[in-house]
Design a protein around this motif. Structure first.
Motif, PDB file in Angstrom:
ATOM      1  N   GLY A   1      45.770  37.043  27.598  1.00 51.15           N
ATOM      2  CA  GLY A   1      45.196  38.372  27.719  1.00 51.15           C
ATOM      3  C   GLY A   1      46.032  39.385  28.454  1.00 51.15           C
ATOM      4  O   GLY A   1      45.631  40.553  28.573  1.00 51.15           O
TER       5      GLY A   1
ATOM      6  N   ASP B   1      46.843  42.596  26.645  1.00 50.65           N
ATOM      7  CA  ASP B   1      45.680  43.175  25.967  1.00 50.65           C
ATOM      8  C   ASP B   1      44.698  43.778  26.965  1.00 50.65           C
ATOM      9  O   ASP B   1      43.487  43.735  26.756  1.00 50.65           O
ATOM     10  CB  ASP B   1      45.000  42.099  25.114  1.00 50.65           C
ATOM     11  N   GLY B   2      45.211  44.309  28.062  1.00 49.68           N
ATOM     12  CA  GLY B   2      44.361  45.003  29.024  1.00 49.68           C
ATOM     13  C   GLY B   2      43.597  44.119  29.979  1.00 49.68           C
ATOM     14  O   GLY B   2      42.830  44.617  30.808  1.00 49.68           O
ATOM     15  N   PHE B   3      43.786  42.804  29.905  1.00 49.42           N
ATOM     16  CA  PHE B   3      43.059  41.872  30.768  1.00 49.42           C
ATOM     17  C   PHE B   3      43.755  41.747  32.116  1.00 49.42           C
ATOM     18  O   PHE B   3      44.982  41.636  32.184  1.00 49.42           O
ATOM     19  CB  PHE B   3      42.999  40.506  30.080  1.00 49.42           C
TER      20      PHE B   3
ATOM     21  N   TYR C   1      38.683  41.283  34.724  1.00 41.90           N
ATOM     22  CA  TYR C   1      38.174  42.531  34.169  1.00 41.90           C
ATOM     23  C   TYR C   1      39.230  43.133  33.245  1.00 41.90           C
ATOM     24  O   TYR C   1      40.308  42.555  33.054  1.00 41.90           O
ATOM     25  CB  TYR C   1      37.792  43.505  35.284  1.00 41.90           C
ATOM     26  N   THR C   2      38.947  44.296  32.647  1.00 45.17           N
ATOM     27  CA  THR C   2      39.909  44.933  31.751  1.00 45.17           C
ATOM     28  C   THR C   2      40.187  46.362  32.195  1.00 45.17           C
ATOM     29  O   THR C   2      39.308  47.051  32.701  1.00 45.17           O
ATOM     30  CB  THR C   2      39.408  44.961  30.293  1.00 45.17           C
TER      31      THR C   2
ATOM     32  N   LYS D   1      40.881  48.658  30.149  1.00 43.41           N
ATOM     33  CA  LYS D   1      40.386  49.530  29.082  1.00 43.41           C
ATOM     34  C   LYS D   1      38.892  49.789  29.192  1.00 43.41           C
ATOM     35  O   LYS D   1      38.320  50.512  28.398  1.00 43.41           O
ATOM     36  CB  LYS D   1      40.699  48.911  27.716  1.00 43.41           C
TER      37      LYS D   1
ATOM     38  N   SER E   1      34.234  42.691  31.065  1.00 43.42           N
ATOM     39  CA  SER E   1      34.941  41.567  31.662  1.00 43.42           C
ATOM     40  C   SER E   1      34.997  40.398  30.698  1.00 43.42           C
ATOM     41  O   SER E   1      34.142  40.250  29.826  1.00 43.42           O
ATOM     42  CB  SER E   1      34.252  41.155  32.961  1.00 43.42           C
ATOM     43  N   ARG E   2      36.009  39.530  30.885  1.00 44.64           N
ATOM     44  CA  ARG E   2      36.234  38.432  29.947  1.00 44.64           C
ATOM     45  C   ARG E   2      36.400  37.104  30.658  1.00 44.64           C
ATOM     46  O   ARG E   2      36.727  37.050  31.841  1.00 44.64           O
ATOM     47  CB  ARG E   2      37.517  38.665  29.137  1.00 44.64           C
TER      48      ARG E   2
ATOM     49  N   ASP F   1      33.380  37.292  25.924  1.00 40.53           N
ATOM     50  CA  ASP F   1      33.006  38.502  26.646  1.00 40.53           C
ATOM     51  C   ASP F   1      31.797  38.185  27.523  1.00 40.53           C
ATOM     52  O   ASP F   1      30.838  37.543  27.071  1.00 40.53           O
ATOM     53  CB  ASP F   1      32.648  39.627  25.670  1.00 40.53           C
TER      54      ASP F   1
ATOM     55  N   ASN G   1      30.747  44.720  32.964  1.00 36.40           N
ATOM     56  CA  ASN G   1      32.116  45.093  33.357  1.00 36.40           C
ATOM     57  C   ASN G   1      32.331  44.989  34.854  1.00 36.40           C
ATOM     58  O   ASN G   1      33.007  45.814  35.458  1.00 36.40           O
ATOM     59  CB  ASN G   1      32.456  46.498  32.854  1.00 36.40           C
TER      60      ASN G   1
ATOM     61  N   CYS H   1      50.108  41.703  33.880  1.00 34.31           N
ATOM     62  CA  CYS H   1      49.069  42.377  33.098  1.00 34.31           C
ATOM     63  C   CYS H   1      49.458  43.840  32.876  1.00 34.31           C
ATOM     64  O   CYS H   1      50.353  44.376  33.531  1.00 34.31           O
ATOM     65  CB  CYS H   1      47.717  42.279  33.807  1.00 34.31           C
TER      66      CYS H   1
END
Length: 310
Positions: free
Chosen positions: A49, A52-54, A73-74, A76, A80-81, A95, A104, A290
């Protein structure tokens, strides 16, 4: 070739050459600057990730089923993932949702214990996620459940396979905790609290330094603390033992882990995060590569690592 075109191309070539030299110097220099760190470090698994914004925050290993899980978290704002990482070719993204809606939260440390994953969400307590829910999910969503309150800002979490240890990050500026403890003239402003799975009451409290991102206890009883902030090198503080004060804090025995009592300080790459421990090694990853920070992309820092401590 016209001069108007040739000169810009030469300038671009020089800049590209300088960039390559800087990247090479960075990659050579890190092995010299952090020699002790690299001597005990091994790449264990992908840290997904990062492109990819992670922004990874927590890590744990499910010893019963042999897979890693990371959480974060992200940048973008897409929620959160959580990632389940069995091997390089078997990575699942989930997700996190709350009551079926995108969640989030900042997230923090993550720890597996007895069929559940415990997520420490900064300043918001701890969430218990069922192992069964993760492994049997028919979608890419995982419900985080209800919050469990604790007595600190819950930035990271660890388990010794029997108890859970929830700790907080404090820098006395932007992130301020309320757990100021003074012992023999030395004041610290953050704690780690020991609980059983009921979280009914603290069983022990450890006073810790500022800017701690992760906590672990090795099989031999050593304490390992991960300290990082910004682009400064991380520290992995190793304590042979904690100081027993004979006093109580929040009704539990109080112990001290102070920088003056560090047995060994291993300097490592910036942005170190949460810690886990099993099989004689401390496991960690960082957020350097990241999209939010980028630095680690220049030295290809895309892995979960182990550090041989014991």
């Amino acid at each position: 070739m016209k001069k108007a075109v040739k000169i810009p191309l030469i300038i671009l070539g020089v800049l590209a050459g300088l960039f390559i030299l800087i990247v090479l110097a960075l990659n050579v220099g890190r092995f010299i600057a952090f020699r002790d760190y690299y001597e005990i470090r091994t790449r264990e698994a992908p840290n997904p990730g990062l492109n990819d914004g992670f922004v990874p925050q927590g890590i744990t290993y499910n010893e019963d089923k042999n897979y890693f899980v990371t959480v974060g978290y992200t940048v973008k704002g897409t929620g959160s993932r959580l990632y389940k990482i069995s091997d390089k070719k078997n990575i699942q993204q989930f997700d996190l949702v709350k009551d079926g809606k995108e969640w989030n939260g900042h997230t923090g440390g993550l720890q597996y214990l007895n069929g559940a994953f415990y997520l420490a969400n900064e300043s918001d307590g701890v969430y218990r996620i069922s192992e069964t829910a993760l492994e049997n999910s028919e979608s890419n969503q995982i419900e985080i459940g209800e919050k469990i309150s604790v007595n600190n800002h819950s930035s990271f979490i660890f388990s010794d396979n029997k108890y859970l240890y929830v700790g907080e990050f404090n820098d006395s500026k932007n992130y301020i905790s309320e757990n100021e403890i003074t012992w023999e003239g030395k004041t610290q402003n953050a704690i780690v609290t020991k609980y059983d799975e009921s979280f009914e009451k603290p069983l022990a409290v450890y006073s810790i330094p500022n800017q701690i991102q992760g906590f672990a206890i090795t099989e031999s009883g050593k304490f390992v603390l991960s300290r990082s902030w910004s682009v400064k090198p991380s520290d992995f503080f190793i304590f042979d033992s904690a100081i027993e004060t004979g006093e109580l804090y929040d009704g539990a025995p109080l112990y001290i882990l102070h920088r003056d009592n560090v047995s060994k300080d291993i300097k490592g790459l910036p942005f170190s995060e949460d810690l886990d421990y099993f099989n004689g090694k401390v496991y960690t990853m960082d957020e350097a590569a990241c999209d939010a920070y980028m630095l680690g992309k220049f030295y290809f820092d895309y892995s979960i690592f182990s550090l041989k401590i014991d």
